[in-house]
Design a protein around this motif. Sequence first.
Motif, PDB file in Angstrom:
ATOM      1  N   LEU A  20      29.522  45.391 -44.976  1.00 34.85           N
ATOM      2  CA  LEU A  20      30.662  45.825 -44.178  1.00 34.85           C
ATOM      3  C   LEU A  20      31.955  45.813 -44.991  1.00 34.85           C
ATOM      4  O   LEU A  20      32.152  44.951 -45.844  1.00 34.85           O
ATOM      5  N   GLU A  21      32.814  46.798 -44.705  1.00 32.62           N
ATOM      6  CA  GLU A  21      34.037  46.938 -45.483  1.00 32.62           C
ATOM      7  C   GLU A  21      35.071  45.882 -45.091  1.00 32.62           C
ATOM      8  O   GLU A  21      34.950  45.210 -44.073  1.00 32.62           O
ATOM      9  N   TRP A  22      36.129  45.776 -45.879  1.00 33.57           N
ATOM     10  CA  TRP A  22      37.023  44.622 -45.805  1.00 33.57           C
ATOM     11  C   TRP A  22      37.705  44.392 -44.455  1.00 33.57           C
ATOM     12  O   TRP A  22      37.860  43.226 -44.053  1.00 33.57           O
ATOM     13  N   PRO A  23      38.111  45.454 -43.694  1.00 32.47           N
ATOM     14  CA  PRO A  23      38.745  45.099 -42.404  1.00 32.47           C
ATOM     15  C   PRO A  23      37.773  44.374 -41.470  1.00 32.47           C
ATOM     16  O   PRO A  23      38.167  43.426 -40.777  1.00 32.47           O
ATOM     17  N   ILE A  24      36.497  44.798 -41.502  1.00 31.10           N
ATOM     18  CA  ILE A  24      35.510  44.121 -40.649  1.00 31.10           C
ATOM     19  C   ILE A  24      35.239  42.717 -41.190  1.00 31.10           C
ATOM     20  O   ILE A  24      35.044  41.773 -40.423  1.00 31.10           O
ATOM     21  N   ASP A  25      35.258  42.583 -42.511  1.00 35.45           N
ATOM     22  CA  ASP A  25      35.070  41.251 -43.104  1.00 35.45           C
ATOM     23  C   ASP A  25      36.139  40.281 -42.621  1.00 35.45           C
ATOM     24  O   ASP A  25      35.857  39.113 -42.340  1.00 35.45           O
ATOM     25  N   ILE A  26      37.371  40.777 -42.526  1.00 38.14           N
ATOM     26  CA  ILE A  26      38.461  39.910 -42.044  1.00 38.14           C
ATOM     27  C   ILE A  26      38.220  39.540 -40.586  1.00 38.14           C
ATOM     28  O   ILE A  26      38.360  38.376 -40.192  1.00 38.14           O
ATOM     29  N   LEU A  27      37.791  40.542 -39.809  1.00 41.59           N
ATOM     30  CA  LEU A  27      37.498  40.272 -38.401  1.00 41.59           C
ATOM     31  C   LEU A  27      36.380  39.226 -38.268  1.00 41.59           C
ATOM     32  O   LEU A  27      36.462  38.309 -37.440  1.00 41.59           O
ATOM     33  N   ILE A  28      35.359  39.346 -39.115  1.00 42.39           N
ATOM     34  CA  ILE A  28      34.269  38.364 -39.088  1.00 42.39           C
ATOM     35  C   ILE A  28      34.824  36.969 -39.345  1.00 42.39           C
ATOM     36  O   ILE A  28      34.501  36.009 -38.641  1.00 42.39           O
ATOM     37  N   ALA A  29      35.683  36.869 -40.371  1.00 43.79           N
ATOM     38  CA  ALA A  29      36.244  35.555 -40.710  1.00 43.79           C
ATOM     39  C   ALA A  29      37.022  34.981 -39.526  1.00 43.79           C
ATOM     40  O   ALA A  29      36.877  33.799 -39.189  1.00 43.79           O
ATOM     41  N   VAL A  30      37.817  35.841 -38.881  1.00 45.67           N
ATOM     42  CA  VAL A  30      38.635  35.363 -37.760  1.00 45.67           C
ATOM     43  C   VAL A  30      37.746  34.882 -36.612  1.00 45.67           C
ATOM     44  O   VAL A  30      37.913  33.774 -36.087  1.00 45.67           O
ATOM     45  N   VAL A  31      36.771  35.706 -36.242  1.00 41.65           N
ATOM     46  CA  VAL A  31      35.906  35.341 -35.113  1.00 41.65           C
ATOM     47  C   VAL A  31      35.095  34.090 -35.447  1.00 41.65           C
ATOM     48  O   VAL A  31      34.885  33.218 -34.599  1.00 41.65           O
ATOM     49  N   TRP A  32      34.678  33.992 -36.702  1.00 44.39           N
ATOM     50  CA  TRP A  32      33.900  32.830 -37.113  1.00 44.39           C
ATOM     51  C   TRP A  32      34.735  31.551 -36.987  1.00 44.39           C
ATOM     52  O   TRP A  32      34.244  30.499 -36.564  1.00 44.39           O
ATOM     53  N   VAL A  33      36.004  31.654 -37.357  1.00 41.00           N
ATOM     54  CA  VAL A  33      36.883  30.485 -37.245  1.00 41.00           C
ATOM     55  C   VAL A  33      37.103  30.135 -35.765  1.00 41.00           C
ATOM     56  O   VAL A  33      37.154  28.958 -35.400  1.00 41.00           O
ATOM     57  N   ILE A  34      37.208  31.158 -34.920  1.00 42.94           N
ATOM     58  CA  ILE A  34      37.330  30.901 -33.478  1.00 42.94           C
ATOM     59  C   ILE A  34      36.117  30.110 -32.993  1.00 42.94           C
ATOM     60  O   ILE A  34      36.244  29.119 -32.266  1.00 42.94           O
ATOM     61  N   PHE A  35      34.934  30.538 -33.440  1.00 44.67           N
ATOM     62  CA  PHE A  35      33.703  29.811 -33.094  1.00 44.67           C
ATOM     63  C   PHE A  35      33.802  28.370 -33.574  1.00 44.67           C
ATOM     64  O   PHE A  35      33.499  27.422 -32.838  1.00 44.67           O
ATOM     65  N   GLY A  36      34.263  28.204 -34.813  1.00 46.20           N
ATOM     66  CA  GLY A  36      34.364  26.860 -35.380  1.00 46.20           C
ATOM     67  C   GLY A  36      35.316  25.980 -34.583  1.00 46.20           C
ATOM     68  O   GLY A  36      34.999  24.827 -34.266  1.00 46.20           O
ATOM     69  N   LEU A  37      36.486  26.537 -34.245  1.00 47.40           N
ATOM     70  CA  LEU A  37      37.467  25.773 -33.466  1.00 47.40           C
ATOM     71  C   LEU A  37      36.869  25.343 -32.133  1.00 47.40           C
ATOM     72  O   LEU A  37      36.989  24.192 -31.712  1.00 47.40           O
ATOM     73  N   ALA A  95      29.166  26.215 -44.342  1.00 44.25           N
ATOM     74  CA  ALA A  95      28.594  27.008 -45.433  1.00 44.25           C
ATOM     75  C   ALA A  95      28.866  28.498 -45.246  1.00 44.25           C
ATOM     76  O   ALA A  95      29.251  29.179 -46.194  1.00 44.25           O
ATOM     77  N   VAL A  96      28.696  29.004 -44.036  1.00 49.84           N
ATOM     78  CA  VAL A  96      28.897  30.437 -43.833  1.00 49.84           C
ATOM     79  C   VAL A  96      30.346  30.822 -44.085  1.00 49.84           C
ATOM     80  O   VAL A  96      30.626  31.872 -44.659  1.00 49.84           O
ATOM     81  N   THR A  97      31.281  29.945 -43.705  1.00 45.70           N
ATOM     82  CA  THR A  97      32.690  30.233 -43.982  1.00 45.70           C
ATOM     83  C   THR A  97      32.906  30.414 -45.480  1.00 45.70           C
ATOM     84  O   THR A  97      33.457  31.420 -45.930  1.00 45.70           O
ATOM     85  N   VAL A  98      32.450  29.436 -46.249  1.00 43.94           N
ATOM     86  CA  VAL A  98      32.658  29.482 -47.698  1.00 43.94           C
ATOM     87  C   VAL A  98      31.979  30.717 -48.303  1.00 43.94           C
ATOM     88  O   VAL A  98      32.571  31.467 -49.083  1.00 43.94           O
ATOM     89  N   LEU A  99      30.734  30.941 -47.919  1.00 46.37           N
ATOM     90  CA  LEU A  99      29.960  32.051 -48.490  1.00 46.37           C
ATOM     91  C   LEU A  99      30.611  33.389 -48.180  1.00 46.37           C
ATOM     92  O   LEU A  99      30.801  34.231 -49.052  1.00 46.37           O
ATOM     93  N   HIS A 100      30.949  33.574 -46.919  1.00 48.88           N
ATOM     94  CA  HIS A 100      31.492  34.868 -46.494  1.00 48.88           C
ATOM     95  C   HIS A 100      32.808  35.157 -47.197  1.00 48.88           C
ATOM     96  O   HIS A 100      33.021  36.248 -47.722  1.00 48.88           O
TER      97      HIS A 100
END
Lengths: 59, 713
Positions: free
Chosen positions: B124-141, B168-173
């Motif tokens: 997936l291209e970078w804008p979606i990658d950023i969205l993934i990171a944001v949603v993943w952090v929401i999950f983490g919180l 791990a997924v945060t760091v890897l992604h």
Amino acid sequence: MEIIFLLICISVSVGLLFLMLFIWSVKNGQYEDCHTPAMRILIEDCKKEETDTKGEKLR
Amino acid sequence: MNVENFKYDNVIVRNFAIATALWGIVGMLVGVIIAFQLPLPFLNQTEYLTYGRLRPLHTNAVIFAFVGNGVFLGVYYSLQRLCKARMFSDTLSKLHFWGWQLIIVSAAITLPLGLSTSKEYAELEWPIDILIAVVWVIFGLNMFGTILKRREKHMYVAIWFYIATFIAVTVLHVFNSLAIPVSATKSYSVYAGVQDALVQWWYGHNAVAFFLTTPYLGLMYYFLPKAANRPVFSYRLSIIHFWSLVFIYIWAGPHHLLYSAVPNWAQALGVAFSVTLIAPSWGGMLNGLLTLRGAWDTVREKVELKFMVVAVTCYGMATLEGPLMSLKNVNAMAHYSDWIIAHVHNAALGWNGFLTFGVLYWIIPKIYNTNLYSRKLANIHFWIGTLGMIFYVVAMYFSGITQALMWKELTPDGVLKYTNFMQTVTQIIPMYYLRAIGGVIYLLGAVLMVYNLYKTAKQGVLLREEEASAPAIEPEKSEKMSHRWLEGKAVLFFVLTVLAVIIGGLVELAPSILSEVYSPTKPLVRPYTALELEGRDIYIKEGCANCHSQSIRPFKNETMRYGEYSQAGDYVYDHPFLWGSKRTGPDLLREGGRRSNAWHYNHMKDPEVVTPNSIMPKYDWLFRKKINVDMVKDKMYALRKVGVPYSEEEINNYLTSLKNQGQTIVDDLKSSEMNPNELYAEWDDEIVALIAYLQILGKRIENVDSQKEVKND
């Protein structure tokens, strides 16, 4: 090939580190109670059965 | 004791369950389509639905949509009950759910459009990658919020695995997705060549480890004992299982790059840790299976347990096979072949698929406060699912071993027995059919499940807010360090897990990223010209790397077939690397100059004309579409930022360079013997750029040398 000696040293020390951590954790009581946590998750929240009148029209 | 009343949020669980089931069907359906596309190339219709573009869609859909939602389904159900607390925030739960579905939908739109970085499972291209990171952090919180306000001091083993997954997924992604954007839909990896390969497979392997394995182990530790109504076999073992697994897993990545240009020490380290992985993996597997000791009769009664038992067994098989495949001599054969496909589907269909099915069959009746609509239907699902899996996996083992043996077979005279790569393709076509049939059967089972669960939900009523009560945790007295103190301290636990997870990555990646030894700055090769760069981007867009590798291993049969084996210097300016992982078609690293421009022209138009029986799709649109000339300059500037030495002059003269190089190819096509009208092209056609790229593969080294000689003269 000399790198192998370095690697052996590193592997052995990592192994020893983990052994020490393990011994420390046993002495520290990390493994003392290995029964209740496993049992506890099986206990259902008892309140559910009594208050559940909404889903009454079960078969 | 102060007893508090609270409510579990079952709506979010139900939502994730629906998403899991529906995306599961979609992902498997795409899998079935691409499985049929291989033996039946005419199924590659329109540019949007070719194998090269759909395969990433299949992998992304089953990994992130099916298994991803499956993870969240299990976590949201079990975490609330294990913590004796409602999820931290309903808003975060909703944001997480809809954000994740938005990511999936954008993937389903962009991948067929050819917007891809080509890095496997990270296309997936970078804008979606950023969205993934944001949603993943929401999950983490949301997860850590719940853990921090828990009413049960001790964190159960399942929670440890969820924590490790998040970290791990945060760091890897984040680290694998680092890229320099050119536009909203195009970016280049900041890493090049060997470094990019190392980072990508550190990610790729650990996507398997920390997205497909650790969260599912958490689910196993919760749902298997719950479904069997027995405590886990050994809690002690689970402690050892957890810490050793999260520490060791991260090191194993380089086993995807054996015999490649990656430094030898990294390969050796990857193999050593991969073999070591057998121990924790089997510890976990046995811990799951032995939970059923003395209660195997319940497996006969409860269909969800059947699924779980097969899932854990498949996990055991895959985690024994994986380490064996990472041994260099086994890997020499398995790598690039369909053996890999068999291996991953053993794990994906068996471990992830069946565990998800088991969890769904268990949770849905629970939250709808009813019984499963039809046990019989679920049993049928179990058996045809198993059958489909066997069809799939066995066919792929035969296919993989057949092609691997044929690739390397030499005659007594020491030459390749099967000189034509097509021979090794036509031989395995029957296996492709069997595999596709296996996939259809497996998909049918999943459809039965959706029907069954729908009927179950219909006959019950969703307990939207499930009432529960538990005493609050009493404020901590200065209790002496008694038993289980670590697992009662969430923050400390988090920190220690971070340490365990990142050490391996640091040791393996830091040297190759920091040291110049692995990123030769000497110009062994020259950077791609503007036209070659465009061609390379078409290669990326069409997903050519899904079937063609660009990495030749130092074996006699490979150097005879493809040319000199690859070295780090070959890839210095490759952002991203395009080594591929599977050879459905031949390696292309040194394809340049082997065939005429006219051959490539005809081959892309209709592969069967020049290669009888070829299963490659026709790429008609390359002859209609023009390259986007305006973007070339930005691309070159972007690449210069990540270290490709384009001079200001080269960048400013890009248009002349494009035209000249394109025109040379156009003229050459016209002058070839056949009817000139048949080989009509213009300098800015996509096909011309692609030919320019294919013809330079493996040739740039010589060009530099000849240029040097000219200069010296």
